[in-house]
Design a protein around this motif. Structure first.
Motif, PDB file in Angstrom:
ATOM      1  N   UNK A 134       0.812  -1.212   0.000  1.00 29.63           N
ATOM      2  CA  UNK A 134       0.000   0.000   0.000  1.00 29.63           C
ATOM      3  C   UNK A 134       0.843   1.258   0.000  1.00 29.63           C
ATOM      4  N   UNK A 135       0.186   2.372  -0.250  1.00 29.36           N
ATOM      5  CA  UNK A 135       0.810   3.694  -0.222  1.00 29.36           C
ATOM      6  C   UNK A 135       0.070   4.552   0.796  1.00 29.36           C
ATOM      7  N   UNK A 136       0.819   5.337   1.563  1.00 31.52           N
ATOM      8  CA  UNK A 136       0.221   6.204   2.582  1.00 31.52           C
ATOM      9  C   UNK A 136       0.876   7.575   2.496  1.00 31.52           C
ATOM     10  N   UNK A 137       0.086   8.617   2.730  1.00 29.61           N
ATOM     11  CA  UNK A 137       0.648   9.956   2.697  1.00 29.61           C
ATOM     12  C   UNK A 137      -0.162  10.929   3.518  1.00 29.61           C
ATOM     13  N   UNK A 138       0.511  11.950   4.017  1.00 33.45           N
ATOM     14  CA  UNK A 138      -0.120  13.001   4.810  1.00 33.45           C
ATOM     15  C   UNK A 138       0.055  14.337   4.111  1.00 33.45           C
ATOM     16  N   UNK A 159      -1.807  -1.390  -3.871  1.00 30.18           N
ATOM     17  CA  UNK A 159      -2.950  -2.271  -3.641  1.00 30.18           C
ATOM     18  C   UNK A 159      -3.986  -1.644  -2.715  1.00 30.18           C
ATOM     19  N   UNK A 160      -3.573  -0.635  -1.953  1.00 30.57           N
ATOM     20  CA  UNK A 160      -4.493   0.127  -1.106  1.00 30.57           C
ATOM     21  C   UNK A 160      -3.823   1.452  -0.777  1.00 30.57           C
ATOM     22  N   UNK A 161      -4.609   2.407  -0.270  1.00 29.40           N
ATOM     23  CA  UNK A 161      -4.067   3.737   0.018  1.00 29.40           C
ATOM     24  C   UNK A 161      -4.630   4.257   1.334  1.00 29.40           C
ATOM     25  N   UNK A 162      -3.772   4.983   2.056  1.00 31.55           N
ATOM     26  CA  UNK A 162      -4.141   5.596   3.329  1.00 31.55           C
ATOM     27  C   UNK A 162      -3.773   7.072   3.234  1.00 31.55           C
ATOM     28  N   UNK A 209      -9.462   2.883  -0.290  1.00 32.27           N
ATOM     29  CA  UNK A 209      -8.870   4.034   0.384  1.00 32.27           C
ATOM     30  C   UNK A 209      -9.393   4.206   1.803  1.00 32.27           C
ATOM     31  N   UNK A 210      -8.500   4.649   2.677  1.00 35.66           N
ATOM     32  CA  UNK A 210      -8.836   5.109   4.027  1.00 35.66           C
ATOM     33  C   UNK A 210      -8.459   6.578   4.068  1.00 35.66           C
ATOM     34  N   UNK A 211      -9.433   7.444   4.316  1.00 41.80           N
ATOM     35  CA  UNK A 211      -9.217   8.896   4.269  1.00 41.80           C
ATOM     36  C   UNK A 211      -9.608   9.479   5.618  1.00 41.80           C
ATOM     37  N   UNK A 212      -8.729  10.272   6.213  1.00 38.24           N
ATOM     38  CA  UNK A 212      -9.000  10.815   7.537  1.00 38.24           C
ATOM     39  C   UNK A 212      -8.556  12.276   7.587  1.00 38.24           C
ATOM     40  N   UNK A 213      -9.380  13.122   8.224  1.00 33.82           N
ATOM     41  CA  UNK A 213      -9.078  14.551   8.285  1.00 33.82           C
ATOM     42  C   UNK A 213      -9.885  15.199   9.398  1.00 33.82           C
ATOM     43  N   UNK A 214      -9.616  16.469   9.633  1.00 35.72           N
ATOM     44  CA  UNK A 214     -10.345  17.248  10.642  1.00 35.72           C
ATOM     45  C   UNK A 214     -11.237  18.273   9.964  1.00 35.72           C
ATOM     46  N   UNK A 215     -12.407  18.477  10.544  1.00 36.88           N
ATOM     47  CA  UNK A 215     -13.367  19.420   9.994  1.00 36.88           C
ATOM     48  C   UNK A 215     -12.847  20.854  10.030  1.00 36.88           C
TER      49      UNK A 215
END
Length: 274
Positions: A134-138, A159-162, A209-215
């Protein structure tokens, strides 16, 4: 109770970090010289490999792209500090120190794709399943990760992304302008902006995809991640979107993020779901 959870999380994190420090391996990404597409920057692209104990290894690996607006890299809380968490889950990590683009937009992607190929070239030696990389990035690293996820093929594909509070679009009206200018240049043409607006590049073969953030993220507007989720949904790509009410931007794996414990559990649950 919340304070106790934070303390416990910090203790576990520190214990794991000590183990990680003993296993970290640094590799120059381009030992024979980087591609010539960047005639300005002289950074040396590197990766830092951390493998879980062989008995715990699941065969998964995550290439991690720290953020920094395509001008610098937050190598610790968006990079190295994640390795203990994943290693404890039996997941190998490869933290990528990619070259800065200085307006030559191909450069970071070249490094990210080579990091993916490096993992697959060493898959047998590192106990990695080449179909579980997988690939992950901020932040800007999230833009790089989603660029790779939406366009790279073969041994460079994910194969997946974060994605953590990712920059997704290059539309000047709601992109992160620093990332836009550093990657594409201040006078980028509309065609190039569209090409690197990754919500517009999602297809039915884009990886989950797993996507996470703040409002209340005022640095990278939440609409970046939300639009990316919408396009995943529209193209039948499995995706999980988590929006926390506070936190702002750039919290990474820092334990002082108010929803750190919840976020870590949700990420763990998502990874265990496929």
């Amino acid at each position: 109770m919340k304070k106790l959870k934070t303390i416990i999380s910090a203790v576990v994190f520190l214990a794991a970090a000590t183990t990680y420090a003993q296993k970290n391996q640094e590799i120059v990404l381009w030992p024979n010289g980087a591609p010539t597409s960047n005639g300005v920057d002289t950074d040396t692209a590197k990766v830092y490999v951390s493998l879980p104990d062989a008995k715990r290894a699941t065969g998964r690996c995550i290439v991690i792209c720290p953020g920094g607006g395509y001008s610098h890299l937050a190598m610790n809380h968006e990079g190295h500090d994640w390795a203990p968490f994943f290693n404890n889950m039996g997941i190998a990590t490869v933290v990528l120190k990619y070259r800065m683009p200085h307006g030559v937009c191909q450069v970071p992607l070249e490094d990210a794709e080579e990091a993916m190929r490096l993992v697959r070239r060493n898959a047998k030696q590192w106990n990695i399943n080449p179909d579980q990389v997988g690939i992950m990035g901020s932040s800007a690293g999230g833009h790089l990760a989603s660029t790779l996820a939406t366009r790279s093929k073969g041994d460079a594909a994910a194969n997946f992304q974060i994605l953590f509070y990712p920059v997704i679009t290059m539309d000047p009206s709601f992109t992160h302008l620093g990332s836009h200018d550093n990657l594409l240049g201040k006078d980028a043409k509309k065609k190039l902006e569209r090409e690197y607006s990754n919500d517009l590049q999602v297809t039915r073969v884009t990886p989950r995809a797993f996507i996470v953030l703040s409002d209340n993220d005022h640095a990278v507007l939440p609409v970046n991640g939300v639009n990316y989720y919408f396009e995943c949904y529209r193209h039948d790509v499995p995706a999980s979107l988590h929006v926390y009410p506070t936190g702002g931007h750039g919290w990474g794996i820092r334990t002082n993020f108010a929803f750190h414990v919840e976020m870590m559990q949700e990420l763990r649950t998502w990874l265990n779901s496929f």
